[in-house]
Design a protein around this motif. Sequence first.
Motif, PDB file in Angstrom:
ATOM      1  N   GLU A  92       0.948  -1.265   0.136  1.00  0.00           N
ATOM      2  CA  GLU A  92      -0.033  -0.009  -0.002  1.00  0.00           C
ATOM      3  C   GLU A  92       0.874   1.346   0.074  1.00  0.00           C
ATOM      4  O   GLU A  92       0.472   2.284  -0.729  1.00  0.00           O
ATOM      5  N   ARG A  93       2.079   1.289   0.607  1.00  0.00           N
ATOM      6  CA  ARG A  93       2.890   2.260   0.742  1.00  0.00           C
ATOM      7  C   ARG A  93       3.540   2.745  -0.826  1.00  0.00           C
ATOM      8  O   ARG A  93       3.463   3.820  -1.003  1.00  0.00           O
ATOM      9  N   VAL A  94       3.850   1.308  -1.453  1.00  0.00           N
ATOM     10  CA  VAL A  94       4.511   1.414  -2.771  1.00  0.00           C
ATOM     11  C   VAL A  94       3.467   2.041  -3.502  1.00  0.00           C
ATOM     12  O   VAL A  94       3.575   3.145  -4.431  1.00  0.00           O
ATOM     13  N   LEU A  95       2.222   1.724  -3.650  1.00  0.00           N
ATOM     14  CA  LEU A  95       1.003   2.067  -4.516  1.00  0.00           C
ATOM     15  C   LEU A  95       0.743   3.534  -4.166  1.00  0.00           C
ATOM     16  O   LEU A  95       0.748   4.407  -5.145  1.00  0.00           O
ATOM     17  N   GLY A  96       0.880   3.761  -2.948  1.00  0.00           N
ATOM     18  CA  GLY A  96       0.399   5.447  -2.640  1.00  0.00           C
ATOM     19  C   GLY A  96       1.622   6.308  -3.304  1.00  0.00           C
ATOM     20  O   GLY A  96       1.389   7.466  -3.620  1.00  0.00           O
ATOM     21  N   GLY A  97       2.804   5.886  -2.842  1.00  0.00           N
ATOM     22  CA  GLY A  97       3.966   6.784  -3.778  1.00  0.00           C
ATOM     23  C   GLY A  97       4.040   6.701  -5.031  1.00  0.00           C
ATOM     24  O   GLY A  97       4.377   7.859  -5.662  1.00  0.00           O
ATOM     25  N   LEU A  98       3.536   5.651  -5.668  1.00  0.00           N
ATOM     26  CA  LEU A  98       3.345   5.649  -7.236  1.00  0.00           C
ATOM     27  C   LEU A  98       2.157   6.712  -7.501  1.00  0.00           C
ATOM     28  O   LEU A  98       2.323   7.527  -8.501  1.00  0.00           O
ATOM     29  N   ARG A  99       1.274   6.712  -6.727  1.00  0.00           N
ATOM     30  CA  ARG A  99       0.072   7.436  -7.082  1.00  0.00           C
ATOM     31  C   ARG A  99       0.331   9.029  -7.140  1.00  0.00           C
ATOM     32  O   ARG A  99      -0.434   9.960  -7.764  1.00  0.00           O
ATOM     33  N   LEU A 100       1.634   9.165  -6.397  1.00  0.00           N
ATOM     34  CA  LEU A 100       1.814  10.672  -6.514  1.00  0.00           C
ATOM     35  C   LEU A 100       1.992  11.178  -7.588  1.00  0.00           C
ATOM     36  O   LEU A 100       2.071  12.609  -8.104  1.00  0.00           O
ATOM     37  N   LEU A 101       2.481  10.375  -8.551  1.00  0.00           N
ATOM     38  CA  LEU A 101       2.694  10.926  -9.861  1.00  0.00           C
ATOM     39  C   LEU A 101       1.553  11.278 -10.713  1.00  0.00           C
ATOM     40  O   LEU A 101       1.680  12.209 -11.807  1.00  0.00           O
ATOM     41  N   ALA A 112      11.260  16.196 -14.178  1.00  0.00           N
ATOM     42  CA  ALA A 112      11.629  17.309 -13.436  1.00  0.00           C
ATOM     43  C   ALA A 112      10.741  18.122 -12.363  1.00  0.00           C
ATOM     44  O   ALA A 112      10.982  18.679 -11.497  1.00  0.00           O
ATOM     45  N   HIS A 113       9.582  17.218 -12.397  1.00  0.00           N
ATOM     46  CA  HIS A 113       8.355  17.891 -11.554  1.00  0.00           C
ATOM     47  C   HIS A 113       8.630  17.437 -10.240  1.00  0.00           C
ATOM     48  O   HIS A 113       8.908  16.261  -9.806  1.00  0.00           O
ATOM     49  N   PRO A 114       8.145  18.381  -9.089  1.00  0.00           N
ATOM     50  CA  PRO A 114       8.179  17.844  -7.696  1.00  0.00           C
ATOM     51  C   PRO A 114       7.456  16.516  -7.312  1.00  0.00           C
ATOM     52  O   PRO A 114       8.009  15.687  -6.549  1.00  0.00           O
ATOM     53  N   SER A 115       6.278  16.223  -8.236  1.00  0.00           N
ATOM     54  CA  SER A 115       5.609  15.039  -8.025  1.00  0.00           C
ATOM     55  C   SER A 115       6.632  13.879  -8.213  1.00  0.00           C
ATOM     56  O   SER A 115       6.583  12.666  -7.468  1.00  0.00           O
ATOM     57  N   TYR A 116       7.408  13.803  -9.139  1.00  0.00           N
ATOM     58  CA  TYR A 116       8.212  12.589  -9.407  1.00  0.00           C
ATOM     59  C   TYR A 116       9.383  12.516  -8.307  1.00  0.00           C
ATOM     60  O   TYR A 116       9.792  11.473  -8.286  1.00  0.00           O
ATOM     61  N   ALA A 151       8.913  13.273  -5.409  1.00  0.00           N
ATOM     62  CA  ALA A 151       8.432  12.885  -4.075  1.00  0.00           C
ATOM     63  C   ALA A 151       8.130  11.461  -4.409  1.00  0.00           C
ATOM     64  O   ALA A 151       8.051  10.563  -3.500  1.00  0.00           O
ATOM     65  N   SER A 152       7.659  10.884  -5.450  1.00  0.00           N
ATOM     66  CA  SER A 152       7.313   9.634  -5.761  1.00  0.00           C
ATOM     67  C   SER A 152       8.556   8.733  -5.308  1.00  0.00           C
ATOM     68  O   SER A 152       8.512   7.573  -4.823  1.00  0.00           O
ATOM     69  N   ILE A 153       9.766   9.223  -6.137  1.00  0.00           N
ATOM     70  CA  ILE A 153      10.837   8.491  -5.749  1.00  0.00           C
ATOM     71  C   ILE A 153      11.342   8.265  -4.262  1.00  0.00           C
ATOM     72  O   ILE A 153      11.835   7.352  -3.752  1.00  0.00           O
ATOM     73  N   ALA A 154      11.199   9.488  -3.544  1.00  0.00           N
ATOM     74  CA  ALA A 154      11.824   9.439  -2.350  1.00  0.00           C
ATOM     75  C   ALA A 154      10.507   8.373  -1.513  1.00  0.00           C
ATOM     76  O   ALA A 154      11.212   7.805  -0.505  1.00  0.00           O
ATOM     77  N   ALA A 155       9.312   8.289  -1.887  1.00  0.00           N
ATOM     78  CA  ALA A 155       8.597   7.413  -0.991  1.00  0.00           C
ATOM     79  C   ALA A 155       8.509   5.925  -1.350  1.00  0.00           C
ATOM     80  O   ALA A 155       8.495   5.048  -0.666  1.00  0.00           O
ATOM     81  N   VAL A 156       8.945   5.697  -2.761  1.00  0.00           N
ATOM     82  CA  VAL A 156       9.188   4.503  -3.332  1.00  0.00           C
ATOM     83  C   VAL A 156      10.226   3.732  -3.131  1.00  0.00           C
ATOM     84  O   VAL A 156      10.692   2.416  -2.842  1.00  0.00           O
ATOM     85  N   ARG A 157      11.449   4.382  -3.482  1.00  0.00           N
ATOM     86  CA  ARG A 157      12.654   3.838  -3.823  1.00  0.00           C
ATOM     87  C   ARG A 157      13.092   3.014  -2.644  1.00  0.00           C
ATOM     88  O   ARG A 157      13.552   1.784  -2.566  1.00  0.00           O
ATOM     89  N   PRO A 158      13.018   3.401  -1.374  1.00  0.00           N
ATOM     90  CA  PRO A 158      13.509   2.555  -0.081  1.00  0.00           C
ATOM     91  C   PRO A 158      12.615   1.341   0.217  1.00  0.00           C
ATOM     92  O   PRO A 158      13.386   0.361   0.806  1.00  0.00           O
ATOM     93  N   ILE A 159      11.737   1.112  -0.432  1.00  0.00           N
ATOM     94  CA  ILE A 159      10.948  -0.011  -0.120  1.00  0.00           C
ATOM     95  C   ILE A 159      10.519  -0.782  -1.313  1.00  0.00           C
ATOM     96  O   ILE A 159       9.869  -1.969  -1.281  1.00  0.00           O
TER      97      ILE A 159
END
Length: 98
Positions: A17-26, A69-73, A75-83
């Motif tokens: 769910e955390r990964v899905l939420g992070g991807l949905r930031l896009l 280059a957009h901030p949402s990208y 933010a998504s990387i920061a949320a998803v990459r570690p997990i």
Amino acid sequence: MIRHIVYFSVRSAADRERVLGGLRLLEANPHALLLEVGENLKLDSLGNEVDFVVYGEFTDADALDAFKAHPSYEASIAAVRPIRDLRIAADFVAKEKR
């Protein structure tokens, strides 16, 4: 048009769910003509390593660069990459419809 497809798998089922939420930031990113984030249905009999797919359509390479280059990208990387575990990306030029 460029089609951008990225496949993800998670390290732990507890992080799905955390990964899905992070991807949905896009989805807040305005540079895609179309952007979809979906869960793999795992219907393929030969391999189901992928958990999530991000599919985007962009007018050209400049639009894809602006997307990245957009901030949402970021933010998504920061949320998803570690997990996340697997990440495979592919970009290709779509054929024009006849």
